[in-house]
Design a protein around this motif. Structure first.
Motif, mmCIF file in Angstrom:
data_model
loop_
_atom_site.group_PDB
_atom_site.id
_atom_site.type_symbol
_atom_site.label_atom_id
_atom_site.label_comp_id
_atom_site.label_asym_id
_atom_site.label_seq_id
_atom_site.Cartn_x
_atom_site.Cartn_y
_atom_site.Cartn_z
ATOM 1 N N GLU A 35 0.832 -1.201 0.000
ATOM 2 C CA GLU A 35 0.000 0.000 0.000
ATOM 3 C C GLU A 35 0.867 1.253 0.000
ATOM 4 O O GLU A 35 0.556 2.230 -0.677
ATOM 5 N N TRP A 36 1.953 1.231 0.749
ATOM 6 C CA TRP A 36 2.869 2.371 0.778
ATOM 7 C C TRP A 36 3.497 2.570 -0.611
ATOM 8 O O TRP A 36 3.618 3.688 -1.088
ATOM 9 N N ARG A 37 3.895 1.469 -1.251
ATOM 10 C CA ARG A 37 4.496 1.547 -2.575
ATOM 11 C C ARG A 37 3.504 2.110 -3.594
ATOM 12 O O ARG A 37 3.856 2.953 -4.416
ATOM 13 N N ASP A 38 2.242 1.656 -3.525
ATOM 14 C CA ASP A 38 1.226 2.175 -4.438
ATOM 15 C C ASP A 38 0.992 3.667 -4.215
ATOM 16 O O ASP A 38 0.826 4.422 -5.178
ATOM 17 N N GLU A 39 0.975 4.087 -2.972
ATOM 18 C CA GLU A 39 0.798 5.505 -2.665
ATOM 19 C C GLU A 39 1.946 6.331 -3.230
ATOM 20 O O GLU A 39 1.741 7.415 -3.784
ATOM 21 N N ARG A 40 3.179 5.813 -3.110
ATOM 22 C CA ARG A 40 4.341 6.530 -3.636
ATOM 23 C C ARG A 40 4.263 6.655 -5.160
ATOM 24 O O ARG A 40 4.556 7.705 -5.724
ATOM 25 N N VAL A 45 2.932 10.017 -10.086
ATOM 26 C CA VAL A 45 2.111 10.318 -11.265
ATOM 27 C C VAL A 45 1.519 11.713 -11.142
ATOM 28 O O VAL A 45 1.526 12.494 -12.094
ATOM 29 N N LEU A 46 1.007 12.047 -9.971
ATOM 30 C CA LEU A 46 0.429 13.375 -9.769
ATOM 31 C C LEU A 46 1.472 14.479 -9.930
ATOM 32 O O LEU A 46 1.159 15.566 -10.418
ATOM 33 N N ALA A 47 2.718 14.198 -9.540
ATOM 34 C CA ALA A 47 3.780 15.192 -9.646
ATOM 35 C C ALA A 47 4.400 15.230 -11.041
ATOM 36 O O ALA A 47 5.246 16.072 -11.312
ATOM 37 N N GLY A 48 3.988 14.310 -11.924
ATOM 38 C CA GLY A 48 4.519 14.292 -13.278
ATOM 39 C C GLY A 48 5.866 13.620 -13.405
ATOM 40 O O GLY A 48 6.567 13.811 -14.401
ATOM 41 N N ARG A 49 6.244 12.829 -12.418
ATOM 42 C CA ARG A 49 7.517 12.098 -12.487
ATOM 43 C C ARG A 49 7.274 10.707 -13.061
ATOM 44 O O ARG A 49 6.181 10.163 -12.933
ATOM 45 N N PRO A 50 8.291 10.127 -13.683
ATOM 46 C CA PRO A 50 8.114 8.764 -14.206
ATOM 47 C C PRO A 50 7.969 7.759 -13.066
ATOM 48 O O PRO A 50 8.602 7.895 -12.021
ATOM 49 N N VAL A 51 7.117 6.784 -13.279
ATOM 50 C CA VAL A 51 6.891 5.753 -12.271
ATOM 51 C C VAL A 51 7.687 4.531 -12.672
ATOM 52 O O VAL A 51 7.353 3.831 -13.621
ATOM 53 N N ARG A 52 8.761 4.284 -11.990
ATOM 54 C CA ARG A 52 9.577 3.110 -12.255
ATOM 55 C C ARG A 52 10.337 2.765 -10.981
ATOM 56 O O ARG A 52 10.577 3.628 -10.148
#
Length: 67
Positions: A35-40, A45-52
């Motif tokens: 859950e913590w990882r999903d929140e991060r 995504v909201l901040a416009g950074r790549p999710v990887r």
């Protein structure tokens, strides 16, 4: 007061009031990490950074670096 002492106090209080006992410390840790990882990831995504996975990317770059 340690976590164990607090849990024992809460369990005693719940038993004396006829309520269900609280879960033991660490019971939901396995659920909390994903859950913590999903929140991060969601905040990225909201901040416009790549999710990887940054740690995995760093390890791959470290293994591929020239010797």
């Amino acid at each position: 007061m340690s976590i164990t002492q607090q849990h024992l106090l809460d369990a005693y209080r719940a038993r004396s009031l006829g309520e269900p006992a609280p879960p033991a410390p660490g019971t939901h840790d396995r659920q909390a990490v994903p859950e913590w990882r999903d929140e991060r990831r969601f905040r990225a995504v909201l901040a416009g950074r790549p999710v990887r996975p940054r740690l995995r990317d760093a390890l791959v770059r470290w293994r591929r670096r020239p010797t």
